[in-house]
Design a protein around this motif. Structure first.
Motif, PDB file in Angstrom:
ATOM      1  N   TYR A   8      52.976  26.836  34.034  1.00  0.00           N
ATOM      2  CA  TYR A   8      52.989  26.989  32.721  1.00  0.00           C
ATOM      3  C   TYR A   8      53.441  28.358  32.653  1.00  0.00           C
ATOM      4  O   TYR A   8      52.578  29.134  33.102  1.00  0.00           O
ATOM      5  CB  TYR A   8      51.719  26.540  32.116  1.00  0.00           C
ATOM      6  N   GLU A  10      52.816  31.301  29.797  1.00  0.00           N
ATOM      7  CA  GLU A  10      52.260  31.550  28.593  1.00  0.00           C
ATOM      8  C   GLU A  10      53.135  32.285  27.784  1.00  0.00           C
ATOM      9  O   GLU A  10      53.830  33.297  28.350  1.00  0.00           O
ATOM     10  CB  GLU A  10      50.926  32.229  28.952  1.00  0.00           C
ATOM     11  N   SER A  11      53.001  32.096  26.487  1.00  0.00           N
ATOM     12  CA  SER A  11      53.696  32.924  25.540  1.00  0.00           C
ATOM     13  C   SER A  11      53.037  34.383  25.334  1.00  0.00           C
ATOM     14  O   SER A  11      52.028  34.718  25.072  1.00  0.00           O
ATOM     15  CB  SER A  11      53.949  32.436  24.097  1.00  0.00           C
ATOM     16  N   ASN A  19      57.778  32.170  17.485  1.00  0.00           N
ATOM     17  CA  ASN A  19      57.725  30.736  17.508  1.00  0.00           C
ATOM     18  C   ASN A  19      57.240  30.340  16.044  1.00  0.00           C
ATOM     19  O   ASN A  19      57.399  29.539  15.435  1.00  0.00           O
ATOM     20  CB  ASN A  19      56.806  30.175  18.473  1.00  0.00           C
ATOM     21  N   SER A  66      60.273  20.595  27.974  1.00  0.00           N
ATOM     22  CA  SER A  66      59.061  21.477  28.077  1.00  0.00           C
ATOM     23  C   SER A  66      59.574  22.699  28.934  1.00  0.00           C
ATOM     24  O   SER A  66      59.343  22.600  30.181  1.00  0.00           O
ATOM     25  CB  SER A  66      57.829  21.373  28.355  1.00  0.00           C
ATOM     26  N   ARG A  68      58.601  25.919  29.146  1.00  0.00           N
ATOM     27  CA  ARG A  68      57.429  26.351  29.494  1.00  0.00           C
ATOM     28  C   ARG A  68      56.614  25.748  30.588  1.00  0.00           C
ATOM     29  O   ARG A  68      55.701  26.185  31.215  1.00  0.00           O
ATOM     30  CB  ARG A  68      56.900  26.900  28.231  1.00  0.00           C
ATOM     31  N   TYR A  70      53.623  22.814  31.589  1.00  0.00           N
ATOM     32  CA  TYR A  70      52.745  21.721  31.180  1.00  0.00           C
ATOM     33  C   TYR A  70      51.977  22.636  30.059  1.00  0.00           C
ATOM     34  O   TYR A  70      50.783  22.808  30.118  1.00  0.00           O
ATOM     35  CB  TYR A  70      51.850  21.549  32.328  1.00  0.00           C
ATOM     36  N   SER A  71      52.321  22.615  28.933  1.00  0.00           N
ATOM     37  CA  SER A  71      51.981  23.372  27.687  1.00  0.00           C
ATOM     38  C   SER A  71      51.075  22.288  26.873  1.00  0.00           C
ATOM     39  O   SER A  71      50.693  21.090  27.358  1.00  0.00           O
ATOM     40  CB  SER A  71      53.203  23.789  26.716  1.00  0.00           C
ATOM     41  N   GLN A  72      50.212  22.964  25.982  1.00  0.00           N
ATOM     42  CA  GLN A  72      49.467  21.950  25.066  1.00  0.00           C
ATOM     43  C   GLN A  72      50.169  20.894  24.518  1.00  0.00           C
ATOM     44  O   GLN A  72      49.792  19.670  24.477  1.00  0.00           O
ATOM     45  CB  GLN A  72      48.544  22.970  24.132  1.00  0.00           C
ATOM     46  N   TRP A  73      51.470  21.092  23.894  1.00  0.00           N
ATOM     47  CA  TRP A  73      52.055  20.102  23.447  1.00  0.00           C
ATOM     48  C   TRP A  73      52.721  18.829  24.377  1.00  0.00           C
ATOM     49  O   TRP A  73      52.662  17.937  24.075  1.00  0.00           O
ATOM     50  CB  TRP A  73      53.274  20.344  22.513  1.00  0.00           C
ATOM     51  N   TYR A 122      62.465  30.477  32.199  1.00  0.00           N
ATOM     52  CA  TYR A 122      61.339  29.824  32.645  1.00  0.00           C
ATOM     53  C   TYR A 122      61.914  28.803  33.704  1.00  0.00           C
ATOM     54  O   TYR A 122      61.163  28.050  34.179  1.00  0.00           O
ATOM     55  CB  TYR A 122      61.078  28.878  31.368  1.00  0.00           C
TER      56      TYR A 122
END
Length: 151
Positions: A8, A10-11, A19, A66, A68, A70-73, A122
């Motif tokens: 992952y 992070e932003s 975003n 995805s 990035r 394994y993001s939250q979404w 990424y």
């Protein structure tokens, strides 16, 4: 996915702000290069979470990748198995099925052809022109969902 923590990225604070702007634009009808705002129900809160995404068409299917990791979404999508894509007043509800790594190659290659300019940082140097083995080597780090529009 590695044996320790899932991949992952992070932003950065700037990316979070960008975003927010891109999501706001999509919500108000302005799609940049085909992006949309994804809404997916939070697995813990139950509230709809919103994030801009780059829906990708490959052959006869639509996909969410995805970049990035394994993001939250992604974690929410695994539980919710669907959500909504919005551009302005056009809202498309969908169901989602995650692809196994061995099925991701053509989707990731064509995704990188279209969106590589935006997501290359990424993908660890992997591009649309990389060998199949190189793309498959990073496939586990990038969840891919096939989506089916339901309304």
């Amino acid at each position: 996915m590695s044996s320790s923590a899932p991949f992952y990225v992070e932003s950065s604070p700037l990316a979070v702000r960008m975003n927010g702007v891109v999501g706001w634009l999509a919500r108000h009808g302005l799609s940049l290069a085909g992006n949309a705002e994804l809404s997916v129900r939070g697995r813990k809160s139950g509230r709809m979470q919103r994030v801009p995404v780059n829906p990708h068409t490959y052959r006869d299917g639509q996909y969410l990748v995805s970049a990035r990791g394994y993001s939250q979404w992604v974690r929410n999508m695994r539980v919710a198995q669907g959500g909504e894509l919005r551009v302005g007043r056009k809202v498309r509800a969908f169901t989602a099925v995650e692809l196994p790594d061995e099925e991701k190659l053509p989707v990731l290659r064509t995704y990188l052809e279209k969106w590589g300019w935006q997501v290359k940082q990424y993908f660890a140097g992997v591009t649309a022109d990389s060998a199949d083995e190189e793309i498959l080597a990073v496939a586990a780090d990038h969840p891919v969902f096939r989506i089916t529009v339901t309304k």
